[in-house]
Design a protein around this motif. Structure first.
Motif, mmCIF file in Angstrom:
data_model
loop_
_atom_site.group_PDB
_atom_site.id
_atom_site.type_symbol
_atom_site.label_atom_id
_atom_site.label_comp_id
_atom_site.label_asym_id
_atom_site.label_seq_id
_atom_site.Cartn_x
_atom_site.Cartn_y
_atom_site.Cartn_z
ATOM 1 N N UNK A 1 0.824 -1.616 0.007
ATOM 2 C CA UNK A 1 0.124 0.281 -0.104
ATOM 3 C C UNK A 1 0.863 1.689 0.198
ATOM 4 N N UNK A 2 0.288 2.131 0.037
ATOM 5 C CA UNK A 2 0.989 3.784 -0.191
ATOM 6 C C UNK A 2 2.030 4.182 1.110
ATOM 7 N N UNK A 3 2.481 4.823 1.637
ATOM 8 C CA UNK A 3 3.027 4.874 2.653
ATOM 9 C C UNK A 3 2.357 5.545 3.509
ATOM 10 N N UNK B 1 -2.629 11.742 10.943
ATOM 11 C CA UNK B 1 -2.284 10.359 9.531
ATOM 12 C C UNK B 1 -2.253 11.182 8.368
ATOM 13 N N UNK B 2 -1.138 10.259 7.856
ATOM 14 C CA UNK B 2 -1.152 10.959 5.953
ATOM 15 C C UNK B 2 -0.318 10.383 5.323
ATOM 16 N N UNK B 3 -1.013 10.671 3.993
ATOM 17 C CA UNK B 3 -0.838 9.179 3.116
ATOM 18 C C UNK B 3 0.052 10.139 2.131
ATOM 19 N N UNK B 4 1.734 9.710 1.061
ATOM 20 C CA UNK B 4 1.797 10.057 0.625
ATOM 21 C C UNK B 4 1.991 9.241 -0.706
ATOM 22 N N UNK C 1 0.935 14.317 -0.382
ATOM 23 C CA UNK C 1 0.514 14.110 1.160
ATOM 24 C C UNK C 1 -0.708 14.884 1.065
ATOM 25 N N UNK C 2 -1.890 13.176 1.624
ATOM 26 C CA UNK C 2 -3.500 13.937 2.407
ATOM 27 C C UNK C 2 -3.459 12.834 3.028
ATOM 28 N N UNK C 3 -4.287 13.255 4.763
ATOM 29 C CA UNK C 3 -4.129 13.225 5.394
ATOM 30 C C UNK C 3 -5.939 13.066 5.793
ATOM 31 N N UNK C 4 -5.937 12.994 6.625
ATOM 32 C CA UNK C 4 -7.223 13.043 8.013
ATOM 33 C C UNK C 4 -7.316 13.764 9.188
ATOM 34 N N UNK C 5 -8.126 14.743 9.317
ATOM 35 C CA UNK C 5 -8.092 15.584 9.928
ATOM 36 C C UNK C 5 -7.534 15.605 11.532
ATOM 37 N N UNK C 6 -6.718 16.566 12.321
ATOM 38 C CA UNK C 6 -5.738 15.652 13.047
ATOM 39 C C UNK C 6 -6.562 15.770 14.248
ATOM 40 N N UNK C 7 -6.149 14.884 15.341
ATOM 41 C CA UNK C 7 -5.861 13.408 16.296
ATOM 42 C C UNK C 7 -6.054 13.868 17.429
ATOM 43 N N UNK C 8 -6.506 14.173 18.622
ATOM 44 C CA UNK C 8 -5.894 13.960 20.210
ATOM 45 C C UNK C 8 -5.171 12.898 20.698
ATOM 46 N N UNK C 9 -6.149 12.245 19.721
ATOM 47 C CA UNK C 9 -5.466 10.829 20.844
ATOM 48 C C UNK C 9 -4.363 9.988 20.725
ATOM 49 N N UNK C 10 -3.904 9.113 21.930
ATOM 50 C CA UNK C 10 -3.134 8.313 21.381
ATOM 51 C C UNK C 10 -2.676 7.873 20.971
ATOM 52 N N UNK C 11 -1.557 7.173 20.305
ATOM 53 C CA UNK C 11 -0.986 6.174 18.563
ATOM 54 C C UNK C 11 -0.681 4.410 19.586
#
Length: 282
Positions: A209-211, A234-237, A244-254
């Motif tokens: 899959x994409x990086x 989370x971002x995808x290249x 770069x494409x990504x989702x909104x910021x989130x403050x949850x722990x990874x």
């Protein structure tokens, strides 16, 4: 947290408070918004830093650096990437792989690989490469965060600014120290490994899959207050578009493990014959 990291957080909180007092709240930055477009602008030079969130994320930080380099090369098609690998970092993390570079759209002949023995040599080689006007200079140093001081970072930042080059310093041994690092770099990213997004139902996608990366913008000079230095994203290249494409910021722990893992292999048994025999005897 360092003074620069603390000031970034304070400015961000002040913007949020001002938005609430005005009867609204400034929306978080998203991929494609002005803040992210300026942050990942391929014409943006200067010195940047990429630190892994954990020691096991060092390879993800190197992949993110390579993605930024590909974006930069879109503006300079005849340019090259200078990759400086310190001996210890090369032994622990490996070196760039030629076929992987070709698959990502970079001919191996456009990569200049330099080897150094210790952190002081790495910083010197990076400064000289930046002075030469190379399109992108990436250096992997096994130095601890305390060994990379303000004087060294100022020299690198000045060399990048004068030549118009883009430099990115990777510090795999300083995992988790991004908020505490004090330097003259213009940008600083903390990188963690991330699983690629799920594909649409019925849509084929070659493995792996994409990086994909999980990052937070700890420092962004010129964009102070645009990013929460404690929020992950989370971002995808896409290497074909160098975007770069990504989702909104989130403050949850990874999490240490992604939510999606590869299926069990179907072309070979789950256990080798010797392992099955030992398990049967046990």
């Amino acid at each position: 947290m360092s003074r620069s990291g603390s000031s970034e957080r304070i400015v961000f909180l002040r913007r949020r408070i001002a938005g609430l007092e005005a009867g609204g709240e400034p929306p978080p930055a998203r991929a494609g918004d002005d803040a992210f477009s300026r942050l990942f602008n391929p014409s943006r030079g200067g010195l940047g830093e990429a630190l892994p969130a954990r020691p096991t994320d060092a390879a993800a930080a190197a992949g993110f650096a390579f993605a930024l380099a590909l974006r930069r090369l879109r503006l300079r098609p005849q340019g090259a990437i200078v990759w400086i690998a310190e001996d210890m970092a090369a032994r622990e993390l490996g070196l760039p792989y030629g076929r992987g570079l070709q698959a990502a759209g970079l001919p191996p002949e456009r990569l200049v690989l330099a080897r150094t023995r210790r952190p002081r040599e790495t910083l010197w080689a990076m400064e000289e490469a930046l002075k030469s006007g190379a399109a992108v200079v990436i250096a992997e140093s096994w130095a601890e965060a305390s060994a990379y001081d303000l004087t060294a970072s100022r020299r690198l930042a000045l060399a990048a600014r004068r030549s118009g080059s883009a430099g990115l310093l990777l510090l795999p041994r300083a995992a988790g120290a991004a908020p505490r690092l004090a330097s003259a770099a213009e940008t600083r990213f903390e990188i963690a490994a991330c699983a690629p997004p799920p594909r649409a139902e019925g849509a084929p996608r070659p493995l792996p899959g994409p990086p994909a990366f999980r990052l937070r913008v700890v420092k962004a000079r010129g964009l102070i207050g645009a990013f929460d230095p404690q929020a992950w994203r989370d971002i995808v290249f896409d290497h074909e578009e160098a975007e770069f494409h990504g989702a909104p910021f989130h403050a949850l722990p990874f999490h240490a493990l992604p939510g999606r893992v590869l299926a069990a292999p179907s072309d070979r048994p789950a256990l080798a014959p010797a392992a099955r025999a030992r398990r049967a005897l046990a």
